[in-house]
Structures are given as C-alpha cells and as structure tokens.
Design a protein around this motif. Structure first.
Motif, PDB file in Angstrom:
ATOM      1  N   SER A  27      27.901  40.059  41.952  1.00 24.69           N
ATOM      2  CA  SER A  27      29.108  39.627  42.648  1.00 24.69           C
ATOM      3  C   SER A  27      30.330  40.349  42.113  1.00 24.69           C
ATOM      4  O   SER A  27      31.177  40.820  42.872  1.00 24.69           O
ATOM      5  CB  SER A  27      29.328  38.123  42.472  1.00 24.69           C
ATOM      6  N   SER A  28      30.419  40.427  40.788  1.00 23.00           N
ATOM      7  CA  SER A  28      31.588  41.058  40.190  1.00 23.00           C
ATOM      8  C   SER A  28      31.684  42.523  40.590  1.00 23.00           C
ATOM      9  O   SER A  28      32.760  43.013  40.928  1.00 23.00           O
ATOM     10  CB  SER A  28      31.541  40.980  38.676  1.00 23.00           C
ATOM     11  N   CYS A  56      36.185  33.365  35.874  1.00 23.51           N
ATOM     12  CA  CYS A  56      35.353  34.395  35.239  1.00 23.51           C
ATOM     13  C   CYS A  56      35.125  35.561  36.187  1.00 23.51           C
ATOM     14  O   CYS A  56      35.188  36.736  35.796  1.00 23.51           O
ATOM     15  CB  CYS A  56      33.999  33.815  34.842  1.00 23.51           C
ATOM     16  N   LEU A  57      34.861  35.207  37.436  1.00 20.70           N
ATOM     17  CA  LEU A  57      34.603  36.229  38.447  1.00 20.70           C
ATOM     18  C   LEU A  57      35.796  37.169  38.572  1.00 20.70           C
ATOM     19  O   LEU A  57      35.659  38.395  38.591  1.00 20.70           O
ATOM     20  CB  LEU A  57      34.353  35.524  39.775  1.00 20.70           C
ATOM     21  N   VAL A  58      36.978  36.561  38.649  1.00 21.54           N
ATOM     22  CA  VAL A  58      38.190  37.361  38.786  1.00 21.54           C
ATOM     23  C   VAL A  58      38.353  38.283  37.589  1.00 21.54           C
ATOM     24  O   VAL A  58      38.590  39.486  37.736  1.00 21.54           O
ATOM     25  CB  VAL A  58      39.419  36.441  38.919  1.00 21.54           C
ATOM     26  N   VAL A  59      38.168  37.711  36.397  1.00 21.19           N
ATOM     27  CA  VAL A  59      38.386  38.515  35.189  1.00 21.19           C
ATOM     28  C   VAL A  59      37.437  39.703  35.140  1.00 21.19           C
ATOM     29  O   VAL A  59      37.860  40.854  34.966  1.00 21.19           O
ATOM     30  CB  VAL A  59      38.213  37.631  33.928  1.00 21.19           C
ATOM     31  N   TYR A  66      26.139  31.108  40.037  1.00 17.57           N
ATOM     32  CA  TYR A  66      27.367  30.471  39.577  1.00 17.57           C
ATOM     33  C   TYR A  66      28.019  29.725  40.729  1.00 17.57           C
ATOM     34  O   TYR A  66      27.634  29.899  41.888  1.00 17.57           O
ATOM     35  CB  TYR A  66      28.316  31.534  39.034  1.00 17.57           C
ATOM     36  N   GLU A  67      29.030  28.935  40.391  1.00 14.27           N
ATOM     37  CA  GLU A  67      29.817  28.261  41.425  1.00 14.27           C
ATOM     38  C   GLU A  67      31.171  28.941  41.544  1.00 14.27           C
ATOM     39  O   GLU A  67      31.660  29.517  40.578  1.00 14.27           O
ATOM     40  CB  GLU A  67      30.052  26.791  41.056  1.00 14.27           C
ATOM     41  N   ALA A  68      31.762  28.851  42.720  1.00 14.72           N
ATOM     42  CA  ALA A  68      33.105  29.395  42.881  1.00 14.72           C
ATOM     43  C   ALA A  68      33.874  28.523  43.863  1.00 14.72           C
ATOM     44  O   ALA A  68      33.293  27.931  44.767  1.00 14.72           O
ATOM     45  CB  ALA A  68      33.053  30.829  43.374  1.00 14.72           C
ATOM     46  N   LEU A  69      35.168  28.455  43.652  1.00 18.44           N
ATOM     47  CA  LEU A  69      36.011  27.549  44.435  1.00 18.44           C
ATOM     48  C   LEU A  69      35.949  27.824  45.942  1.00 18.44           C
ATOM     49  O   LEU A  69      35.684  26.900  46.721  1.00 18.44           O
ATOM     50  CB  LEU A  69      37.444  27.662  43.902  1.00 18.44           C
ATOM     51  N   LEU A 106      47.614  41.588  43.428  1.00 18.54           N
ATOM     52  CA  LEU A 106      47.035  41.518  44.770  1.00 18.54           C
ATOM     53  C   LEU A 106      45.514  41.490  44.675  1.00 18.54           C
ATOM     54  O   LEU A 106      44.850  40.701  45.358  1.00 18.54           O
ATOM     55  CB  LEU A 106      47.448  42.778  45.528  1.00 18.54           C
ATOM     56  N   ALA A 107      44.992  42.344  43.809  1.00 20.08           N
ATOM     57  CA  ALA A 107      43.546  42.419  43.650  1.00 20.08           C
ATOM     58  C   ALA A 107      42.994  41.111  43.103  1.00 20.08           C
ATOM     59  O   ALA A 107      41.956  40.632  43.553  1.00 20.08           O
ATOM     60  CB  ALA A 107      43.184  43.581  42.726  1.00 20.08           C
ATOM     61  N   ILE A 108      43.708  40.520  42.148  1.00 19.67           N
ATOM     62  CA  ILE A 108      43.270  39.235  41.599  1.00 19.67           C
ATOM     63  C   ILE A 108      43.196  38.186  42.712  1.00 19.67           C
ATOM     64  O   ILE A 108      42.212  37.460  42.849  1.00 19.67           O
ATOM     65  CB  ILE A 108      44.227  38.760  40.485  1.00 19.67           C
ATOM     66  N   GLY A 109      44.268  38.166  43.518  1.00 17.95           N
ATOM     67  CA  GLY A 109      44.304  37.211  44.618  1.00 17.95           C
ATOM     68  C   GLY A 109      43.124  37.406  45.556  1.00 17.95           C
ATOM     69  O   GLY A 109      42.483  36.453  45.999  1.00 17.95           O
ATOM     70  N   ARG A 110      42.825  38.660  45.838  1.00 18.43           N
ATOM     71  CA  ARG A 110      41.727  38.987  46.741  1.00 18.43           C
ATOM     72  C   ARG A 110      40.395  38.527  46.146  1.00 18.43           C
ATOM     73  O   ARG A 110      39.558  37.985  46.859  1.00 18.43           O
ATOM     74  CB  ARG A 110      41.752  40.499  46.937  1.00 18.43           C
ATOM     75  N   CYS A 111      40.208  38.745  44.857  1.00 16.32           N
ATOM     76  CA  CYS A 111      38.966  38.318  44.200  1.00 16.32           C
ATOM     77  C   CYS A 111      38.843  36.802  44.234  1.00 16.32           C
ATOM     78  O   CYS A 111      37.763  36.258  44.403  1.00 16.32           O
ATOM     79  CB  CYS A 111      38.934  38.753  42.735  1.00 16.32           C
ATOM     80  N   ALA A 112      39.978  36.129  44.015  1.00 16.03           N
ATOM     81  CA  ALA A 112      39.934  34.671  43.928  1.00 16.03           C
ATOM     82  C   ALA A 112      39.637  34.053  45.277  1.00 16.03           C
ATOM     83  O   ALA A 112      39.035  32.989  45.350  1.00 16.03           O
ATOM     84  CB  ALA A 112      41.264  34.140  43.394  1.00 16.03           C
TER      85      ALA A 112
END
Ligand SMILES: Nc1ncnc2c1ncn2[C@@H]1O[C@H](COP(=O)(O)OP(=O)(O)O)[C@@H](O)[C@H]1O
Ligand SMILES: [Mg+2]
Lengths: 293, 233, 285
Positions: A146-147, A73-76, A237-240, A206-212
């Motif tokens: 965070s987003s 969700c955060l990434v999106v 929230y929780e994040a990996l 690249l940006a997605i990867g960075r967010c994740a």
C-alpha cells in the motif's frame, strides 16, 4: 440585449457562488450535526483504557484507534518513500534536464499525475500477487505494498511542486551565487533550494493529504476492516478512509453508523488541519525559519 | 606608461534566440584601470559583461562566438578553453549587478558566502577576509557592530556596497560592475564612485554606466556601444 | 566540492528522474503483461465492444465504458456552469472580501476526502433523490451531482489561473474606456482564456473518469448500458474495485486489466490533449 446578458451573467455568477458555498456548508453541517454526538473517547478507544492503548499494551477492538494509527503510519511511510525520489527528480527537471529528456519526463509525469488511483491500486495488487507466486509465499497485499502504491500516487505532486518552485525563482537570484563562483550544485543547495522550500513543503503537505484520504488504492492493496494496530509491514492494516467506506456499505446497526459519522468527522478535521498548515507554509514560514540569522 | 593588457575580446558575437546583440566586438582592457562602457539601454552592454564571466551560459537559447582571453598568472588564457574551470573563473572575475542583490542572510554570512563556496572553513581566515572586504568597500565602520543583522535591512547604498564587498572577498583580479549606481541616490553614488577609484590599485574594473559625468570623473578609458571600432580615451 | 562529487550528484538526480519516469512505463507494461491472455489474438477490440455476460463467456466491458462516460459527462455538465460562475466571481465579479472567502472555500474543498463526499452523498443526497423522483436513489444522477462538487475546485482554480494570465494591459485598456467589471470579463477575459478553459475542462474530465469511490458508493453498480439519469450504472473504475475478489486466474478477473488499460490510455490521451492546448497557448498569436 447585451445589457440583459450582462446582468444575467452577474446574477448567475452570484448564484453559483452561493450554490457552491451552500453545498459545502451542507456537507460539513450534515457531518457535524450527525457526527458530534458520536465524538467521544469511546469512539476512538472503545472499552480499552486510552493510556494503555496509546502505550500499545492493550488491543483496541471496538474503536477507531487502530484505523487512525494505520492511516498515520501509512502516510509517514509513503511520504518517506516519495519525498527523496520526488524532490531529486524535481531538482533534475528544473535545473539539469534539457531538450528531449525534459520533454519525455514531463510527459511521463503528466501521465502519472493523471492515472486514476484505482489503476495504481490494481497495479499494487497484481504486484503483490505476482511476488507471492514467483518469489515468496509471505507476500500478500499488505501495508508495504500500500505504501509503495501510495508513494507512486503522490510522486508527481512532489516532483511538480519542487520543479515549479525552483523554476519560478527570479533569474537575478539564480545568478547571484554563480557570479560569486558557486558551482551549479552549490547554487542549488545554498541558494535555490532554501528559496524553494516553502513551495516544496506545500507540495509535501498536499501529498500527505492525498495519502490520508485515498481509499481506492488501499482497498485493493491490503486495507481491511479489522486488523488491529499494524504490527509488521507485511501485514494487513486498518485505515480511516477505508473504515468509512466499509461502514457506509456494511453497517449492521445504528451504533456502527454513528461510528462512521464520527470517523468522517475525524478524517475531515485531519484534512482541514493539513489545509491550514499548507496555508501557513505558503506564507513562507519555512523560508524564514530557515534563514533566521 | 606601459600597461599590460588584462582582458582581450576577439571577434565576439552574441545572440539571444538568433537575434544578434553583439557583432564582432574586439576590445582590449588594460590592467589596473577603470574602463567604462556607455551607450543607450538595450544595446548589449550587460550582455557583454556576461560574456566575460560566462554567466550567459545559464540563459537558454543563447549563443556566442569569438574568443575572450584574460591574463591569469602572467599569461593570456582563453576563458572558454578546456582547461578553464568555470567556478575558478568566476572567483577571479567578480561581478556586481545593477540592483543590489544581498542574499537573505546576515551581513556577515553574505560576505562569507563566497568563501564558504570556495571551501574555506578556517574561522580566522574567514573573519579576516570579511573584515578586509568590508574595509575595502568602505562599509566596515557602519556595520561592524551589527554583522549579525539581516543584509536586507541595510539602505540601498549600503546594500550595494555589501554586494561589492561580497565580490571583493575572494580578491578577484577583475571586477565587472553593471550600472552599479543607477538604483541609488546621488550621495550613495558618490561614495561608490570614490570606492571604485580606490579599488584600481588591486584589480581591473569594467563599469557599465549611462551617466556621462560619472564616466568622465572615474574612467581611464571609455568604450561607446554600439561598438564600431572607435573608442575614446 | 570537487568536480567528481558534482558529477556523482548529477547522476543521482538523473537516475531519480528516470526511476520516477519509468514507474509510469512499468505500470503500463505490467498490466499489459498480465492482461495478455485476454488481449492476444485481437480480442482487445471485441472486448471493448462486447457485453458483460460471464455465463456465456463474454467479458466485454462496453457497459462499464458507457457508464464511465455517461457519469463523467453528466458530472461535467453540472459542474462546468457552476465552476465558470464561481471562477468569474472569484476573479472579477464579487466584492473583494467575498472573493477572497470563496477562494479559500474552494481551496478547502480540494482537501475534502472523496470518501466524505461519498458518505454524505449516500446518507443525504440519495434519500433526497429517491424522495423527489420516487426511484433512482443509487443512480447516475446522485453520483454525478456529487462528482460535480468533487471536480468543481479543480476547474475553478484552473479557470482563475487562466483569467490571471490575461495581460494587464488589455484590462487597463478596458478600464480606460470606462468598461464595467462584467464587460471586462465577458469581452476581454473570457475570449482570451478559451484555451485555459478548454484545458481545465479536459483535466476535470480526467478526474471525473478516474474517480472510483463516488461511482462505487452512489451509482448502484448494475452492469448494463444506462439509458437515463435515474438508471444505476457501473463504471470502469468501480468495476475494478468490485471484481477483484474473484479468482485471480479466471478470465473474469483478467477483464479488469482491460479496464485498467483502457483507463490508462484514456488518461494518456487527455494528457496529450492538454499539452496540445497549452502548446497552442504558448504560440504567439
Ligand atoms: N535573457 C534574455 N533573453 C532574450 N533576450 C535578452 C535577454 N537578456 C537581454 N536580452 C536582449 O538583449 C538586448 C541587450 O540587452 P542588455 O545586454 O541587457 O542591454 P543593456 O545592458 O545595454 O541595456 C536587449 O534587446 C534585450 O532585450
Ligand atoms: Mg543592462
């Protein structure tokens, strides 16, 4: 003497290559060996039925499911916030900006790309506190904050990839549509953007990867160890990646540590997947898909 | 024979990064004729063409002085004047480049592209114009059964005729061609030469070329660059 | 499309660019504003030079700055030779297949999350360092070794790019003279990419100073000026990450804005340096 130096240099170069590959292999190997035994359905869903968890009927308490959903969700949301702004800014930089405006924005984006992520996290945190004190008691460090912070973090990647892929288009192609009576904007929309699409997409990936993967920003702006599936954008929230960080310092027993290994393995698989996608996109898949007559 | 002047340049000077490329060029081009511009490479022939459709304006650090006037709707108009719309000008002054530059779309879409840019949506009009342009460029018979194939899969000569058709689809009054045959074999070049002579009825053509025999065959007027005030007819 | 629509679109694009740009200014202004109580009255410089002793009311961030610099430079020291060697391998020295392979590995490395480096460092490297040296598991040494890996891909890809920019004609000239690969590299490519290498190092330094997680997870976080590689240390970044649990109004908390501002300014200076180098690069010789 020179001869000796040359040989030494070659050997050194081989050694560095071996050393680097060895280090990467050690990291990945270590994770795989430790993490694979932990990798199973229970790791993700705990004691809950996977199906009812996926349908959000039941909460998962002792699995990674909430963290994975949180990260996705955060990434999106961050990418949705950053892409329109970044692409528009990139187009402006490449096609319209001249002289002083261009120099100025260039400099600002360079700085933005260089600001350590913890500083952006700090900014997000203080923003939340500021809003809390001055506007509404409802605002805490949360998913939305965070987003937004992450969007700031990846904005320069998107601006730059858009700008560069537009700028490196062959001047002959740039003139083709203009000579046919296209206006500047028509030229951008019909000819230049489709050409640049591949480059822009790899920027977005690249940006997605960075967010994740980013942890520094989210640990200051609302990620917590236990929160369940994110229910509201104003909630925690929780994040990996945060989970991995948390486990590494706070694990209570071997079982929890094993979950940390499993989570690491999942995160790295996610990032490798993104890397592969970026690799394919750079081979101009997007470009061809767009133009197939 | 009395012929109207279509294009007139007055004291045209041009420089890239302060390097003077064109110096006080004053020329006249008669309507519905083919004018050839010849001269060694790097002398400013392409640059001269770019001043006629204002395409040089996208090049950073370039500058121009002097005037260019083109006869539209019966009167000479300064194309750098305030009332002149840039896109309108380029629709009336078509251009074909040295290397064929089809866009990565189907043949049909390539030719229809300028119509789309001009905001023409009517399907019938588009179909008719595309067919007419392809006929004019002598390409219709060769491609009419594969209009949906990619324009990039044509041969070099066909690609160049595709680009000519694309420039013709808006029925321009002036057509600028920058060494249109220099990247083609002799047979394809001959086809295009013939095509240019046929186009003379509808528009004013300016062809940059460095083949003297080609020039002799098709041109009504020849200007030699570097320009020194002398021209041969 | 009408001229009016064109104008609107251009304005929209322009405002997007300015919005994005102003974020940068906004972040700085915001931190400056919130850290103001600490900075007013010329305290900023004393803050930079004083020690951290909250009991005595001294909130200097000197130990953190020392920690940051020590860690970053140590990481760079490990990483630079490694990166240069790898870049040479990728650009010239390796056999074609291996060159391609190594490049892909390096690109893959850019995608490995920092937290993974930290996690593996914690459970693989730290015990190793402790075994070998008898102490200093959580230390600058462990953190900088991992940091070296983290910043290596940035440097390698940057070096490779600047090697690629060396004009073909120079390389052809060496080939025509019968020079070997390594001679071509040492006597033509390296001297001609000095600027690029300098820019790469600067950018890597920025990443090293800006990294939070490795310092937080591996460097031990003790607040004192480090004296050896096996000492534990706290960096500016990890200080921000650790203190934020404190009371928001306290001076102790305000001190982290000093860290933030310092990091921000350091970044800006590095950007200026890189731009200076690139400017040099573009100027004809
Ligand atoms: N975009 C440009 N920027 C700078 N100089 C250019 C550019 N285009 C052409 N020139 C220079 O202008 C001169 C004339 O070029 P051109 O008009 O293409 O010559 P021709 O078509 O007669 O061969 C050449 O010396 C060329 O180097
Ligand atoms: Mg030319």
């Amino acid at each position: 003497m020179n001869r000796f130096f040359e040989i030494f240099f070659v050997i050194w170069s081989w050694l560095s290559a071996l050393c680097l590959v060895g280090a990467v292999a050690a990291i990945l190997g270590f994770l795989c060996v430790k993490g694979f035994p932990a990798l199973n359905v229970e790791l993700i869903f705990g004691n809950t039925e996977p199906l009812s968890a996926l349908l959000l009927q039941k909460q998962v308490f002792d699995g990674l499911f909430p963290a994975i959903v949180g990260t996705l969700c955060l990434v999106v949301l961050s990418v949705l916030l950053a892409v329109p702004l970044g692409v528009a800014a990139g187009i402006y930089m490449a096609e319209y900006a001249v002289g002083y405006v261009k120099t100025c924005c260039d400099f600002l984006f360079d700085i933005l790309a260089g600001i350590p992520s913890i500083v952006i996290g700090l900014f997000g945190f203080t923003l939340a506190v500021f809003l809390h004190k001055n506007f509404s008691d409802q605002v805490y460090p949360c998913f939305l904050i965070s987003s937004i912070s992450l969007a700031f973090l990846v904005l320069p990647y998107i601006v730059r990839s858009t700008q560069i892929s537009l700028e490196e288009i062959d001047p002959a192609i740039r003139n083709t549509a203009l000579a046919l009576g296209a206006s500047r904007l028509q030229n951008i929309i019909h000819v230049l953007l489709p050409r640049a699409l591949g480059g822009i997409c790899s920027g977005v990936i690249l940006a997605i990867g960075r967010c994740a993967e980013d942890t520094a920003v989210i640990m200051l702006t609302g990620a917590v160890a236990i929160a369940g599936i994110p229910r509201s954008i104003l909630g925690q929230y929780e994040a990996l990646p945060f989970y991995i960080f948390y486990i590494s310092s706070q694990y209570a027993d071997q079982a929890e540590l094993m979950r940390g290994y499993g989570a690491s393995l999942i995160l790295i698989m996610l990032c490798t997947l993104l890397f592969l996608v970026a690799f394919l996109v750079r081979k101009r898949i997007a470009y061809q898909a767009f133009y197939k007559a | 024979m009395f012929e109207l002047i279509k294009i007139k340049t007055e004291n045209l000077s041009f420089s890239y990064n302060g390097n003077r490329i064109l110096d006080n060029v004053s020329l006249e081009f008669r309507e519905k004729t083919i004018t050839a511009i010849v001269g060694p490479s790097g002398i400013g022939k392409s640059t001269f063409l770019l001043t006629l459709n204002r395409l040089w304006e996208t090049v950073p650090q370039s500058s121009m002085s002097g005037r260019v006037k083109i006869r539209f709707d019966g009167k000479m108009q300064d194309i750098y004047g305030n009332g002149m719309s840039l896109t309108g000008l380029r629709r009336k002054v078509g251009m074909v480049f040295q290397a064929p530059n089809p866009l990565p779309m189907s043949i049909f879409k390539n030719i229809a592209f300028p119509l789309k840019l001009a905001g023409i949506k009517d399907r019938r009009t588009i179909d008719e114009n595309v067919e007419r342009a392809l006929q004019q460029a002598g390409l219709w018979m060769e491609v009419k059964d594969r209009l949906n194939d990619s324009g990039l899969h044509l041969s070099g000569g066909q690609q160049q005729r595709l680009c000519i058709a694309r420039a013709l689809v808006l029925q321009p009054e002036v057509l600028l061609l920058d060494e249109p045959t220099s990247s083609l074999d002799d047979a394809s070049a001959a086809v295009i030469e013939e095509l240019l002579v046929n186009l003379k009825d509808n528009c004013t053509l300016i062809v940059v070329s460095h083949y003297f025999d080609q020039v002799k065959r098709i041109a009504d007027t020849v200007f030699q660059f570097p320009y020194n005030g002398i021209s041969q007819q | 499309m009408t001229r009016f629509q064109e104008a609107i679109c251009e304005k929209l694009l322009l405002s997007a660019a300015w919005t994005s740009g102003s974020i940068v200014v906004f972040i700085f202004a915001f931190m400056l504003f919130l850290g103001l109580p600490l900075l007013s009255g010329g305290h900023f410089f004393s803050l930079l030079t004083a020690h951290w002793a909250p009991q005595q009311g001294s909130y200097g961030i000197l130990p953190m700055m020392a920690g940051s610099l020590f860690l970053a430079l140590l990481g760079l020291l490990f990483s630079f030779p490694l990166s240069l060697g790898c870049a040479c391998f990728i650009s010239v020295l390796g056999p074609a297949k291996l060159r391609f392979l190594l490049r892909k590995v390096v690109e893959l490395m850019t995608g490995i999350p920092t937290v993974i480096y930290g996690f593996v460092g914690l459970f693989l490297l730290v015990p190793l360092v402790r075994d070998i040296f008898g102490r200093g598991g959580l230390s600058l040494l462990s953190a900088s070794l991992m940091l070296a890996l983290l910043i290596a891909p940035t440097m390698i890809l940057f070096f490779c790019d600047s090697f690629d920019r060396v004009p073909r004609s120079y390389l052809d000239a060496v080939d025509a003279m019968g020079g070997s690969k390594v001679q071509k590299l040492l006597y033509v490519m390296l001297p001609n990419s000095v600027h690029g290498i300098a820019a790469g190092i600067t950018i890597a330094l920025g990443r090293a100073v800006g990294d939070t997680l490795l310092a937080l997870m591996l460097a031990g976080n003790a607040i004192h000026i480090p004296h050896s590689c096996l000492d534990s240390a706290r960096t500016l970044t990890s200080h921000i990450g650790l203190v934020f649990s404190a009371d928001f109004e306290s001076l102790e908390f305000k001190a982290i804005f000093a860290c933030g501002i310092t990091l921000y300014l350091f970044t800006a200076v590095l950007v200026l340096v890189v731009r200076g180098i690139n400017h040099r690069l573009r100027r004809p010789l």
